[in-house]
Design an enzyme around this catalytic site. Structure first.
Site, mmCIF file in Angstrom:
data_model
loop_
_atom_site.group_PDB
_atom_site.id
_atom_site.type_symbol
_atom_site.label_atom_id
_atom_site.label_comp_id
_atom_site.label_asym_id
_atom_site.label_seq_id
_atom_site.Cartn_x
_atom_site.Cartn_y
_atom_site.Cartn_z
ATOM 1 N N GLY A 214 24.892 -60.369 48.620
ATOM 2 C CA GLY A 214 23.542 -59.786 49.377
ATOM 3 C C GLY A 214 22.525 -59.269 48.240
ATOM 4 O O GLY A 214 21.828 -59.267 49.363
ATOM 5 N N ASP A 215 22.533 -58.473 47.560
ATOM 6 C CA ASP A 215 21.663 -57.772 46.552
ATOM 7 C C ASP A 215 21.815 -58.782 45.126
ATOM 8 O O ASP A 215 21.512 -58.356 44.405
ATOM 9 C CB ASP A 215 21.345 -56.500 47.272
ATOM 10 C CG ASP A 215 20.525 -56.320 46.719
ATOM 11 O OD1 ASP A 215 18.856 -56.787 46.147
ATOM 12 O OD2 ASP A 215 20.238 -54.974 46.361
ATOM 13 N N PHE A 216 21.865 -60.554 44.514
ATOM 14 C CA PHE A 216 21.874 -60.324 43.412
ATOM 15 C C PHE A 216 21.035 -60.513 42.544
ATOM 16 O O PHE A 216 20.086 -61.358 42.704
ATOM 17 C CB PHE A 216 22.468 -61.948 43.735
ATOM 18 C CG PHE A 216 23.614 -62.481 42.747
ATOM 19 C CD1 PHE A 216 25.111 -61.652 42.212
ATOM 20 C CD2 PHE A 216 23.144 -63.258 41.699
ATOM 21 C CE1 PHE A 216 25.405 -61.912 40.947
ATOM 22 C CE2 PHE A 216 23.873 -63.487 40.517
ATOM 23 C CZ PHE A 216 24.855 -62.800 40.463
#
Length: 358
Positions: A214-216
């Site tokens: 979700g926050d790569f």
């Protein structure tokens, strides 16, 4: 409670005391690190060990189950060959604990974890070779295929219904749009929202579901020098935004943030796509929606950063990092148009595969 007062405000000496008290380790250095809504410290101990102390905001600390799942997922990925942090057990054998602290607005409970420290520097700080970008796409896809196999009795907690950073919840931005009043960018975001509602939303039935990081982003992927003159991925950090979503969302998020540090943002797409599709080929619905999902993430970054600054004006520099770099890309991609951007992405992905014999 106001969101404004949920972020912890612990001093380095207080953080060091927490490490001594709960882990029986003696810090020789404790350094505060930038963070969006939590607080992180790089801890070096007298015996040379390095750790990351994470103190969650008091609102999120009310639901420890979410963080237990994140810790479990990191361990699962590490056991399956990906370089992730793992939680250090407290002296009483816990993976995390609640600490009652006064951060200037009364005593509140904050969830605290000590994680192993991974080698390397953020990928944002090194040149982006096509091969490194290919590895980024491939690693993101590998991560999601491993997470797909993860079993846990509380997995349903990760179906985070109103999670503001879930691309499925893009329409939630509408209640924050007032932060762009008087700014021409408001019309830009409205255009993206319209395309999302009319073009993307009807195609969700064709998207494949999965659990995503979700926050790569360019700060959560670490790299170190390889044997040649390039770099390789050495760590994946920060699973706070992990949630049930879709493969194409992970890809869109990855593409978005890797573009922020590149002189020619559109050129990032090809190698990342090639790497991603070497593991998870896109289906037709996912492929035709990718452009608007990237612009959706850029819009989220812009609106939510502006909103966060109204809550934490003292942290404006950090909160607006992605937003400042993303706005020109958002405007440029709208100007180029979906067809032209997709042509660059998919043609360069095919050329990358052909050139590298993949």
């Amino acid at each position: 409670m106001s969101e404004q007062h949920s972020k912890p405000n612990v001093s380095p000496s207080q953080a060091a005391d927490l490490v001594k008290k709960h882990y029986n380790l003696t810090p020789s250095q404790t350094k505060d690190l930038p963070s969006y809504e939590d607080q992180n410290f790089h801890v070096v101990t007298l015996d040379g060990g390095q750790y990351l102390l994470k103190i969650m905001n008091s609102e999120d600390s009310k639901d420890p189950t979410l963080f237990e799942l994140q810790t479990y997922a990191m361990t699962f990925l590490e056991e399956n060959g990906l370089p992730t942090q793992t939680a250090v057990k407290t002296t009483t054998g816990q993976g995390m604990f609640l600490e009652d602290l006064d951060c200037g607005y009364g005593r509140r409970k904050y969830l605290v974890r000590l994680l192993t420290y991974l080698p390397g520097i953020p990928i944002a700080k090194v040149p982006f070779s096509p091969q490194l970008l290919y590895e980024v796409g491939q690693t993101a896809a590998r991560m999601d295929t491993i997470l797909k196999e993860m079993k846990h009795p509380q997995l349903s907690v990760l179906r985070r219904k109103d999670f503001i950073w879930d691309l499925s919840n893009l329409v939630l931005l509408e209640k924050y749009m007032h932060v762009l009043d008087g700014d021409p960018l408001q019309e830009v975001v409205k255009t993206v929202l319209h395309q999302y509602k009319t073009f993307v939303a009807p195609k969700y039935a064709g998207f494949r579901k999965c659990l995503i990081h979700g926050d790569f982003n360019d700060l959560n992927v670490l790299v170190e020098a390889n044997d040649g003159d390039g770099h390789r991925i050495s760590g994946i950090i920060d699973f706070v935004d992990m949630h049930m979503s879709y493969y194409v969302h992970e890809l869109a998020i990855t593409l978005t943030y890797m573009m922020l540090e590149h002189a020619k943002p559109v050129d990032v797409g090809g190698p990342i796509l090639a790497g991603w599709e070497s593991v998870i080929p896109l289906n037709e619905e996912e492929k035709v929606c990718l452009f608007w999902l990237v612009l959706a993430r850029l819009s989220q970054s812009l609106v939510l950063a502006r909103y966060s600054v109204t809550l934490h004006p003292e942290n404006e520099e950090y909160l607006t990092i992605s937003c400042r770099k993303g706005v020109p890309i958002l405007c440029r991609f709208l100007e180029m148009g979906k067809e032209q951007v997709e042509k660059v992405w998919f043609q360069s992905a095919a050329q990358f595969d052909s050139k590298n014999g993949k």
